[in-house]
Design an enzyme around this catalytic site. Structure first.
Site, PDB file in Angstrom:
ATOM      1  N   HIS A  56      22.245 -45.539 -11.082  1.00  0.00           N
ATOM      2  CA  HIS A  56      22.763 -44.434 -10.104  1.00  0.00           C
ATOM      3  C   HIS A  56      23.822 -45.132  -9.078  1.00  0.00           C
ATOM      4  CE1 HIS A  56      20.399 -40.985 -11.776  1.00  0.00           C
ATOM      5  NE2 HIS A  56      19.569 -42.020 -12.085  1.00  0.00           N
ATOM      6  N   ASN A 128      18.280 -35.105 -12.472  1.00  0.00           N
ATOM      7  CA  ASN A 128      19.329 -35.313 -13.278  1.00  0.00           C
ATOM      8  C   ASN A 128      19.996 -33.784 -13.915  1.00  0.00           C
ATOM      9  OD1 ASN A 128      19.314 -38.057 -13.397  1.00  0.00           O
ATOM     10  ND2 ASN A 128      18.063 -38.098 -14.939  1.00  0.00           N
TER      11      ASN A 128
HETATM   12  C1  HEM Z   1      10.004 -44.413 -14.210  1.00  0.00           C
HETATM   13  C2  HEM Z   1      11.060 -44.100 -14.362  1.00  0.00           C
HETATM   14  C3  HEM Z   1      12.133 -44.289 -13.487  1.00  0.00           C
HETATM   15  C4  HEM Z   1      12.356 -45.454 -12.814  1.00  0.00           C
HETATM   16  C5  HEM Z   1      11.487 -46.576 -12.413  1.00  0.00           C
HETATM   17  C6  HEM Z   1      13.530 -45.022 -11.858  1.00  0.00           C
HETATM   18  C7  HEM Z   1      13.995 -46.004 -10.731  1.00  0.00           C
HETATM   19  C8  HEM Z   1      15.146 -45.531  -9.883  1.00  0.00           C
HETATM   20  C9  HEM Z   1      15.764 -46.456  -9.000  1.00  0.00           C
HETATM   21  C10 HEM Z   1      14.906 -48.059  -8.672  1.00  0.00           C
HETATM   22  C11 HEM Z   1      16.870 -46.016  -8.286  1.00  0.00           C
HETATM   23  C12 HEM Z   1      17.523 -46.660  -7.204  1.00  0.00           C
HETATM   24  C13 HEM Z   1      16.919 -46.194  -5.990  1.00  0.00           C
HETATM   25  C14 HEM Z   1      17.768 -46.680  -4.611  1.00  0.00           C
HETATM   26  O1  HEM Z   1      18.062 -47.823  -4.586  1.00  0.00           O
HETATM   27  O2  HEM Z   1      17.863 -45.908  -3.869  1.00  0.00           O
HETATM   28  C15 HEM Z   1      16.900 -44.633  -8.789  1.00  0.00           C
HETATM   29  C16 HEM Z   1      17.784 -43.738  -8.495  1.00  0.00           C
HETATM   30  C17 HEM Z   1      17.818 -42.418  -9.131  1.00  0.00           C
HETATM   31  N1  HEM Z   1      17.004 -41.859 -10.086  1.00  0.00           N
HETATM   32 FE1  HEM Z   1      15.563 -43.103 -11.242  1.00  0.00          FE
HETATM   33  N2  HEM Z   1      14.045 -43.904 -12.060  1.00  0.00           N
HETATM   34  C18 HEM Z   1      13.332 -43.464 -12.936  1.00  0.00           C
HETATM   35  C19 HEM Z   1      13.614 -42.211 -13.581  1.00  0.00           C
HETATM   36  C20 HEM Z   1      14.157 -41.232 -13.208  1.00  0.00           C
HETATM   37  C21 HEM Z   1      14.258 -39.936 -13.895  1.00  0.00           C
HETATM   38  C22 HEM Z   1      13.364 -39.138 -14.751  1.00  0.00           C
HETATM   39  C23 HEM Z   1      15.102 -39.072 -13.088  1.00  0.00           C
HETATM   40  C24 HEM Z   1      15.496 -37.639 -12.982  1.00  0.00           C
HETATM   41  C25 HEM Z   1      14.672 -36.796 -13.215  1.00  0.00           C
HETATM   42  C26 HEM Z   1      15.742 -40.150 -12.158  1.00  0.00           C
HETATM   43  C27 HEM Z   1      16.654 -39.814 -11.133  1.00  0.00           C
HETATM   44  C28 HEM Z   1      17.356 -40.606 -10.335  1.00  0.00           C
HETATM   45  C29 HEM Z   1      18.554 -40.133  -9.237  1.00  0.00           C
HETATM   46  C30 HEM Z   1      19.001 -39.008  -9.069  1.00  0.00           C
HETATM   47  C31 HEM Z   1      18.616 -41.569  -8.676  1.00  0.00           C
HETATM   48  C32 HEM Z   1      19.851 -41.653  -7.547  1.00  0.00           C
HETATM   49  C33 HEM Z   1      19.307 -41.041  -6.218  1.00  0.00           C
HETATM   50  C34 HEM Z   1      20.273 -41.373  -5.238  1.00  0.00           C
HETATM   51  O3  HEM Z   1      21.299 -40.623  -5.392  1.00  0.00           O
HETATM   52  O4  HEM Z   1      20.060 -42.104  -4.332  1.00  0.00           O
HETATM   53  N3  HEM Z   1      15.144 -41.370 -12.174  1.00  0.00           N
HETATM   54  N4  HEM Z   1      15.823 -44.672 -10.075  1.00  0.00           N
END
Ligand code: HEM
Length: 503
Positions: A56, A128
């Site tokens: 992202h 999402n």
């Molecule tokens: C266990 C599964 C997951 C892991 C380990 C994970 C991990 C991460 C990490 C490390 C980031 C970056 C955060 C940052 O640096 O600020 C991120 C961003 C993001 N994740 Fe996940 N994620 C997972 C599953 C999901 C799922 C299922 C969704 C949606 C339902 C999701 C939606 C997002 C979104 C929208 C962002 C961007 C947030 C922003 O705009 O700063 N992720 N994720």
């Protein structure tokens, strides 16, 4: 900071005499170390890039409000969800696989992270634009990202890696179908729905618990791009989603989404025909109808991209009383990883950055740390409990106890006899109109074209298990032998399919 004076200063406010010509020993001589303003300027420049989000990384944001228009107090006591409450919020939309410089209009899922600045603290809903996810065990998440991001040898994105990984994990099937469908390239962030995906919990003022899912349906209508349209758009505008969002707000065309929840009682969850906490499964709307909650509107652009969009930080761990988690294994993993990522990306005091700061007072006893920018609680007690009666825990917000049982083990959800990885994808195929089916088949065939044949067979069999017609049509589109697909599809065993299609 006063920028009106229009006079250049250094980082501590002293006047700077010269900003274009370095201090040199003679007109053609070397630069002097003594040009301290030059040293400061270069040193700051060297450190301007912070780590990008692991996924992202490319995103855009806007401020707005959420107004709760319906009474759902029977399910939750969260103040943000009481009828008539209006709450300020910040949303960051993103693509997932591309880096910070990637084009917006790529085939990918879109992230949507919402920070509600509620009167009970911040609530982050980090979702999402799809109702389910590829995976259901946190172990697989780093691998998903390695498969969809760059190949270690070539440094290029690789369809082979994508499809190899996806087809080895049958739970990805529904999400793969969604990504290959017309919804895989939204025309803009405004023209897509937003989903919390996981099962969360609500509890009301009587401490009764309900399971819930969050949906935000776009009031702009769904609009998507074909591969050809996206290709043409990217050629002239890599920032199409960001531009669309920014300009629509400048024009006063504020995008809106209607928020709905699906509710499942604890009793219904116990008797559900599949695991209601499995993020790869949908709750069918016929069985768990959407119940309207309110309207989310975006109406103000950030003043500064880096300060507000890049430094925004969201975590599903941030909930408020009345909203809680669930036994969803995937959600449990996410509760750890976001704060961890942000402590690395922005530092331990990242919640003091204005876009992340709650509107309510914070009394958490956390002290010190890099870049502490508030008064660090001055002389207030640093320990708890203390005899001054400061900052006592609030037992009245404790959520109801949850019964858990079972032996500790690394369970495989595929061993659960109710598990069907292909039902949701098949259901989706069956509701698609013919033009959408054609797009799905065409998009998939193009996307998978360069991939090894055994992997194509794996996907064709998955499609066939989801729906016979889906399987036959994808087989034809990929130029495969239908007899071989039928042979591989029998018996219905994913393990045997993998064995038969390994390199
Ligand atoms: C266990 C599964 C997951 C892991 C380990 C994970 C991990 C991460 C990490 C490390 C980031 C970056 C955060 C940052 O640096 O600020 C991120 C961003 C993001 N994740 Fe996940 N994620 C997972 C599953 C999901 C799922 C299922 C969704 C949606 C339902 C999701 C939606 C997002 C979104 C929208 C962002 C961007 C947030 C922003 O705009 O700063 N992720 N994720």
């Amino acid at each position: 900071m006063d920028t009106k004076a229009k006079k250049l200063t250094n980082e501590v406010g002293a006047p700077v005499a010269e900003n274009e010509h370095s201090l040199t020993a003679g007109p053609r001589g070397p630069v002097m170390m003594q040009d301290v303003w030059l040293m400061e300027k270069l040193a700051h420049f060297d450190r301007e890039v912070i780590p990008e989000r692991r996924m992202h990384a490319k995103g855009w944001g806007a401020y707005g409000t959420f107004e709760c228009t319906e009474d759902i107090s029977a399910f939750t006591k969260a103040k943000v969800l009481q009828k008539g409450t209006k709450t300020d919020l910040f949303v960051r939309f993103s693509t997932v696989a591309g880096e910070r410089g990637a084009a917006d209009a790529e085939r990918d899922i879109r992230g949507v992270a919402i920070k509600f600045y509620t009167e009970e603290g911040n609530w982050d809903l980090v979702g999402n634009n799809t109702p389910t996810f590829f995976l259901r065990d946190v172990h697989n998440f780093p691998d998903l990202n390695r498969a969809v991001k760059r190949d270690p040898q070539t440094g290029m994105r690789s369809a082979q890696n994508n499809w190899d990984f996806w087809t080895l994990l049958p739970e990805t099937f529904h999400q793969t179908t969604v990504v290959m469908s017309d919804r895989g390239i939204p025309a803009s962030f405004r023209h897509m729905n937003l989903y919390g995906e996981h099962t969360f919990s609500f509890y009301n003022k009587d401490n009764e618990r309900f399971w819930c899912k969050f949906h935000f349906i776009t009031q702009q209508g769904i609009k998507n791009l074909t591969d050809e349209e996206a290709g043409a758009l990217i050629a002239k505008d890599r920032e199409s989603h960001g531009r669309d969002l920014y300009e629509s707000i400048v024009k006063g065309e504020y995008p809106r989404w209607t928020m709905y929840v699906q509710i499942m009682t604890e009793e219904q969850a116990r008797n559900h025909y599949e695991n209601p906490f499995d993020i790869t499964k949908i709750w069918r709307h016929k069985e768990f109808p959407l119940q309207k909650v309110g309207v989310l509107e975006l109406n103000r652009n950030p003043e500064n991209y880096f300060a507000e969009v890049e430094q925004s930080a969201f975590t599903p761990a941030h909930v408020v009383p009345g909203i809680g988690f669930s036994p969803d294994k995937f959600l449990q993993g996410r509760l750890f990883v976001y704060g961890d990522a942000q402590r690395y990306r922005l530092g331990i005091n990242y919640n003091q950055i204005p876009v992340n700061r709650p509107k309510v007072e914070v009394h958490d006893y956390h002290r010190d740390g890099l870049m502490r920018t508030d008064g660090n609680y001055g002389g207030a007690p640093a320990y708890s409990p203390n005899s001054m009666g400061d900052w006592a825990a609030q037992p009245d917000v404790m959520e109801p106890p949850l019964d858990l049982s079972g032996a500790m083990y690394a369970y495989d959800p595929q061993d659960d006899p109710t598990d069907d990885c292909f039902r949701a994808g098949g259901d989706l195929w069956r509701v698609l109109k013919e033009d959408k089916r054609e797009l799905l088949i065409g998009n998939t065939a193009r996307n998978i074209a360069s991939v090894m044949e055994n992997i194509k067979y794996r996907h064709a069999v998955h499609c066939y298990w989801a729906d016979e017609e889906y399987g036959i049509r994808i087989t034809e589109a990929m130029g495969l032998d239908l007899n071989r697909v039928l042979e591989l599809a029998e018996p219905h065993s994913h393990e045997k399919l993998i064995q038969a299609t390994l390199n």
